[in-house]
Scaffold this motif. Structure first.
Motif, PDB file in Angstrom:
ATOM      1  N   ILE A   1      -8.921   1.955  -0.416  1.00 13.16           N
ATOM      2  CA  ILE A   1      -8.703   0.607   0.118  1.00 13.16           C
ATOM      3  C   ILE A   1     -10.040  -0.101   0.324  1.00 13.16           C
ATOM      4  O   ILE A   1     -10.185  -1.289   0.019  1.00 13.16           O
ATOM      5  CB  ILE A   1      -7.908   0.671   1.438  1.00 13.16           C
ATOM      6  CG1 ILE A   1      -6.488   1.174   1.165  1.00 13.16           C
ATOM      7  CG2 ILE A   1      -7.874  -0.693   2.121  1.00 13.16           C
ATOM      8  CD1 ILE A   1      -5.650   1.361   2.411  1.00 13.16           C
ATOM      9  N   HIS A   2     -11.031   0.634   0.816  1.00  7.75           N
ATOM     10  CA  HIS A   2     -12.355   0.046   1.040  1.00  7.75           C
ATOM     11  C   HIS A   2     -12.986  -0.386  -0.280  1.00  7.75           C
ATOM     12  O   HIS A   2     -13.561  -1.478  -0.375  1.00  7.75           O
ATOM     13  CB  HIS A   2     -13.260   1.068   1.748  1.00  7.75           C
ATOM     14  CG  HIS A   2     -14.659   0.566   1.954  1.00  7.75           C
ATOM     15  ND1 HIS A   2     -14.965  -0.380   2.909  1.00  7.75           N
ATOM     16  CD2 HIS A   2     -15.837   0.873   1.314  1.00  7.75           C
ATOM     17  CE1 HIS A   2     -16.273  -0.644   2.859  1.00  7.75           C
ATOM     18  NE2 HIS A   2     -16.814   0.103   1.907  1.00  7.75           N
ATOM     19  N   GLU A   3     -12.866   0.445  -1.310  1.00  4.08           N
ATOM     20  CA  GLU A   3     -13.458   0.122  -2.608  1.00  4.08           C
ATOM     21  C   GLU A   3     -12.761  -1.060  -3.276  1.00  4.08           C
ATOM     22  O   GLU A   3     -13.347  -1.719  -4.125  1.00  4.08           O
ATOM     23  CB  GLU A   3     -13.390   1.347  -3.524  1.00  4.08           C
ATOM     24  CG  GLU A   3     -14.311   2.479  -3.082  1.00  4.08           C
ATOM     25  CD  GLU A   3     -14.138   3.745  -3.918  1.00  4.08           C
ATOM     26  OE1 GLU A   3     -13.145   3.802  -4.684  1.00  4.08           O
ATOM     27  OE2 GLU A   3     -14.992   4.644  -3.817  1.00  4.08           O
TER      28      GLU A   3
ATOM     29  N   ASP B   1     -18.353 -13.738  -4.174  1.00  5.29           N
ATOM     30  CA  ASP B   1     -18.360 -12.325  -3.779  1.00  5.29           C
ATOM     31  C   ASP B   1     -19.778 -11.837  -3.516  1.00  5.29           C
ATOM     32  O   ASP B   1     -20.025 -11.078  -2.572  1.00  5.29           O
ATOM     33  CB  ASP B   1     -17.707 -11.464  -4.866  1.00  5.29           C
ATOM     34  CG  ASP B   1     -16.199 -11.646  -4.919  1.00  5.29           C
ATOM     35  OD1 ASP B   1     -15.640 -12.189  -3.946  1.00  5.29           O
ATOM     36  OD2 ASP B   1     -15.583 -11.251  -5.932  1.00  5.29           O
TER      37      ASP B   1
ATOM     38  N   LYS C   1     -20.861 -13.123  -0.147  1.00  3.59           N
ATOM     39  CA  LYS C   1     -20.256 -12.347   0.940  1.00  3.59           C
ATOM     40  C   LYS C   1     -20.950 -11.009   1.092  1.00  3.59           C
ATOM     41  O   LYS C   1     -21.224 -10.548   2.207  1.00  3.59           O
ATOM     42  CB  LYS C   1     -18.768 -12.137   0.663  1.00  3.59           C
ATOM     43  CG  LYS C   1     -17.920 -13.385   0.799  1.00  3.59           C
ATOM     44  CD  LYS C   1     -16.461 -13.071   0.463  1.00  3.59           C
ATOM     45  CE  LYS C   1     -15.603 -14.318   0.517  1.00  3.59           C
ATOM     46  NZ  LYS C   1     -14.196 -14.025   0.117  1.00  3.59           N
ATOM     47  N   SER C   2     -21.233 -10.362  -0.020  1.00  3.14           N
ATOM     48  CA  SER C   2     -21.888  -9.060   0.009  1.00  3.14           C
ATOM     49  C   SER C   2     -23.292  -9.169   0.593  1.00  3.14           C
ATOM     50  O   SER C   2     -23.721  -8.327   1.381  1.00  3.14           O
ATOM     51  CB  SER C   2     -21.958  -8.481  -1.411  1.00  3.14           C
ATOM     52  OG  SER C   2     -22.570  -7.215  -1.399  1.00  3.14           O
TER      53      SER C   2
ATOM     54  N   ARG D   1     -11.671  -3.751  -1.620  1.00  3.70           N
ATOM     55  CA  ARG D   1     -11.658  -4.875  -0.687  1.00  3.70           C
ATOM     56  C   ARG D   1     -11.937  -6.214  -1.363  1.00  3.70           C
ATOM     57  O   ARG D   1     -11.496  -7.257  -0.902  1.00  3.70           O
ATOM     58  CB  ARG D   1     -12.649  -4.632   0.456  1.00  3.70           C
ATOM     59  CG  ARG D   1     -14.109  -4.557   0.033  1.00  3.70           C
ATOM     60  CD  ARG D   1     -14.982  -4.035   1.180  1.00  3.70           C
ATOM     61  NE  ARG D   1     -16.396  -4.023   0.868  1.00  3.70           N
ATOM     62  CZ  ARG D   1     -16.990  -3.085   0.134  1.00  3.70           C
ATOM     63  NH1 ARG D   1     -16.267  -2.089  -0.357  1.00  3.70           N
ATOM     64  NH2 ARG D   1     -18.282  -3.138  -0.102  1.00  3.70           N
ATOM     65  N   TRP D   2     -12.688  -6.209  -2.498  1.00  4.26           N
ATOM     66  CA  TRP D   2     -12.991  -7.452  -3.195  1.00  4.26           C
ATOM     67  C   TRP D   2     -12.079  -7.682  -4.401  1.00  4.26           C
ATOM     68  O   TRP D   2     -12.105  -8.745  -4.999  1.00  4.26           O
ATOM     69  CB  TRP D   2     -14.443  -7.490  -3.669  1.00  4.26           C
ATOM     70  CG  TRP D   2     -15.470  -7.287  -2.602  1.00  4.26           C
ATOM     71  CD1 TRP D   2     -16.419  -6.321  -2.552  1.00  4.26           C
ATOM     72  CD2 TRP D   2     -15.657  -8.069  -1.415  1.00  4.26           C
ATOM     73  NE1 TRP D   2     -17.186  -6.444  -1.427  1.00  4.26           N
ATOM     74  CE2 TRP D   2     -16.746  -7.507  -0.711  1.00  4.26           C
ATOM     75  CE3 TRP D   2     -15.011  -9.186  -0.880  1.00  4.26           C
ATOM     76  CZ2 TRP D   2     -17.193  -8.025   0.497  1.00  4.26           C
ATOM     77  CZ3 TRP D   2     -15.460  -9.706   0.321  1.00  4.26           C
ATOM     78  CH2 TRP D   2     -16.527  -9.128   0.996  1.00  4.26           C
ATOM     79  N   SER D   3     -11.327  -6.665  -4.784  1.00  6.05           N
ATOM     80  CA  SER D   3     -10.498  -6.792  -5.982  1.00  6.05           C
ATOM     81  C   SER D   3      -9.234  -5.954  -5.862  1.00  6.05           C
ATOM     82  O   SER D   3      -9.304  -4.725  -5.823  1.00  6.05           O
ATOM     83  CB  SER D   3     -11.285  -6.355  -7.227  1.00  6.05           C
ATOM     84  OG  SER D   3     -10.470  -6.367  -8.376  1.00  6.05           O
ATOM     85  N   ASN D   4      -8.095  -6.640  -5.833  1.00  8.89           N
ATOM     86  CA  ASN D   4      -6.813  -5.956  -5.746  1.00  8.89           C
ATOM     87  C   ASN D   4      -6.531  -5.103  -6.974  1.00  8.89           C
ATOM     88  O   ASN D   4      -5.753  -4.156  -6.918  1.00  8.89           O
ATOM     89  CB  ASN D   4      -5.693  -6.986  -5.549  1.00  8.89           C
ATOM     90  CG  ASN D   4      -4.335  -6.358  -5.364  1.00  8.89           C
ATOM     91  OD1 ASN D   4      -3.594  -6.169  -6.318  1.00  8.89           O
ATOM     92  ND2 ASN D   4      -4.010  -6.021  -4.125  1.00  8.89           N
TER      93      ASN D   4
ATOM     94  N   HIS E   1       0.819  -1.219   0.000  1.00  5.30           N
ATOM     95  CA  HIS E   1       0.000   0.000   0.000  1.00  5.30           C
ATOM     96  C   HIS E   1       0.850   1.266   0.000  1.00  5.30           C
ATOM     97  O   HIS E   1       0.343   2.364   0.235  1.00  5.30           O
ATOM     98  CB  HIS E   1      -0.951   0.014   1.203  1.00  5.30           C
ATOM     99  CG  HIS E   1      -1.998  -1.056   1.141  1.00  5.30           C
ATOM    100  ND1 HIS E   1      -2.624  -1.407  -0.025  1.00  5.30           N
ATOM    101  CD2 HIS E   1      -2.521  -1.854   2.108  1.00  5.30           C
ATOM    102  CE1 HIS E   1      -3.494  -2.377   0.215  1.00  5.30           C
ATOM    103  NE2 HIS E   1      -3.444  -2.662   1.507  1.00  5.30           N
TER     104      HIS E   1
END
Length: 377
Positions: free
Chosen positions: A80-82, A361, A364-365, A84-87, A60
């Motif tokens: 970072i929050h946006e 995903d 999880k959501s 969270r599901w995709s690097n 990061h």
């Protein structure tokens, strides 16, 4: 901006230091900035943010280039929050970003990423369907292979698919030609799988062919070097730069296998203009999901397909298949056909794995939304 934690370092690379010293201020156009990017950045400019380009990525933490020089940057909590599901939604080397400057410090916070014009990706080894972005906003992808014992056209075919899919122009570089006893044979093998991509023979040790390589990197353009470990990517960049700025090591003599001398992706500004991105060597090279890239990497199949009887022909068992007819007639090499089938199987697997990952995903959501509703009640 939080301080860098003890034990975590961003390497103060020699070329970054030189860039900062030689170019305390720089026109962003030399890094690839243009009118289209300027228009895209207008909303960020209105917020008081400034444009920058990511030169080094280390988790990061980043090194970014701005008109005022090089800064140490971190990603905002929102970014970072946006991601969270995709690097892939985090900044990558080559990205143009909007940063907020930290007063009185050579630091910044990355607030947003501008749309990527091109994107070079591969599948991470052993991680199901996980995308790894190697570089973004590139104009030319140099696919480096060595004319020694490590020579492998199968790996080159995969790199060609990835390069075509990225949107960048692929150029195959056959390096270490000083170690090759049959250069004509190696060039013929490379040309046989290169499709429409240009092929250059080079030797980083003697400098042969490097001038032609340099002529393909124009001021304001960005090139990336990719290849397996030990093919000489860093040595070629040293030649282009004019001095040893990238660490190199000898390959093993018994099998020509190399070791990782570049362990992170970074952007380097060349003295003659233009930007190059060095990437770590890879033991294995796995393609990411491809569509147009697979067509361009196998132009002979694309040329034969319109002559197939069935529009959705898979070129495996159908009657009146032009590809199978060419294979039987010997005008389409069996090795190329086998590589094509292997590619199609890999793409099919990746698409199925991506669907499964997307379903996970969504689950999880949904669970998160359900827990949030229960807490409100």
């Amino acid at each position: 901006m939080p301080e860098v934690q003890k034990g975590h370092t961003i390497r103060n690379h020699l070329r970054c230091y030189k860039w900062s010293k030689q170019h305390p201020t720089m026109e962003l156009t030399k890094l690839g900035w243009n009118a289209e990017l300027n228009q895209q950045f207008a909303p960020q400019h209105a917020k008081g943010l400034v444009p920058a380009r990511v030169a080094v990525e280390d988790k990061h933490f980043f090194r970014v280039w701005t008109t005022d020089g090089e800064l140490l940057a971190q990603v905002s909590g929102k970014c970072i929050h946006e991601a969270r599901w995709s690097n892939s939604k985090l900044p990558k080397v080559g990205d143009w970003v909007a940063v907020k400057l930290v007063p009185n410090e050579e630091k910044a916070v990355i607030q947003a990423i501008l749309p990527r014009r091109t994107q070079l990706s591969r599948k991470i080894t052993g991680h199901g369907a996980t995308e790894q972005i190697l570089a973004t906003n590139i104009d030319t992808a140099f696919l480096v292979t060595a004319a020694d014992m490590s020579f492998d056209t199968a790996v080159l075919e995969q790199m060609l698919v990835v390069a075509h899919e990225s949107g960048a122009r692929p150029v195959v570089v056959l390096n270490k030609i000083d170690l090759c006893e049959d250069l004509a044979g190696k060039l013929a093998a490379v040309t046989g799988v290169a499709g429409g991509a240009s092929v250059l023979a080079a030797c980083a040790l003697t400098g042969r062919g490097v001038k032609k390589l340099s002529e393909l990197i124009k001021p304001g353009h960005t090139a990336v070097f990719i290849g397996t470990s030990g093919v000489g990517k860093s040595s070629l960049i040293n030649r282009l730069y004019g001095e040893d700025i990238q660490a190199t090591v000898e390959v093993r003599t018994n099998d020509a296998k190399g070791r990782h001398t570049t362990s992170w992706r970074e952007m380097i500004f060349l003295p003659q203009g233009g930007v190059v991105i060095d990437t770590p060597g890879m033991r294995e090279f796995h393609i990411w999901i491809a569509s147009e890239g697979s067509k361009q990497a196998f132009p002979e199949v694309e040329a034969l397909s319109p002559r197939c009887h069935f529009r959705d022909c898979t070129h495996t068992k159908e009657n009146k298949c032009a590809v199978l007819e060419a294979l039987a007639a010997g005008t389409f090499p069996r090795e190329r056909y086998d590589s094509f089938l292997k590619l199609q199987l890999e793409i099919r697997y990746l698409r199925e794995a991506e669907k499964r990952a997307a379903w996970q995903d969504r689950k999880k959501s949904a669970r998160g939304a359900h827990r949030a509703c229960r807490q409100k009640d």
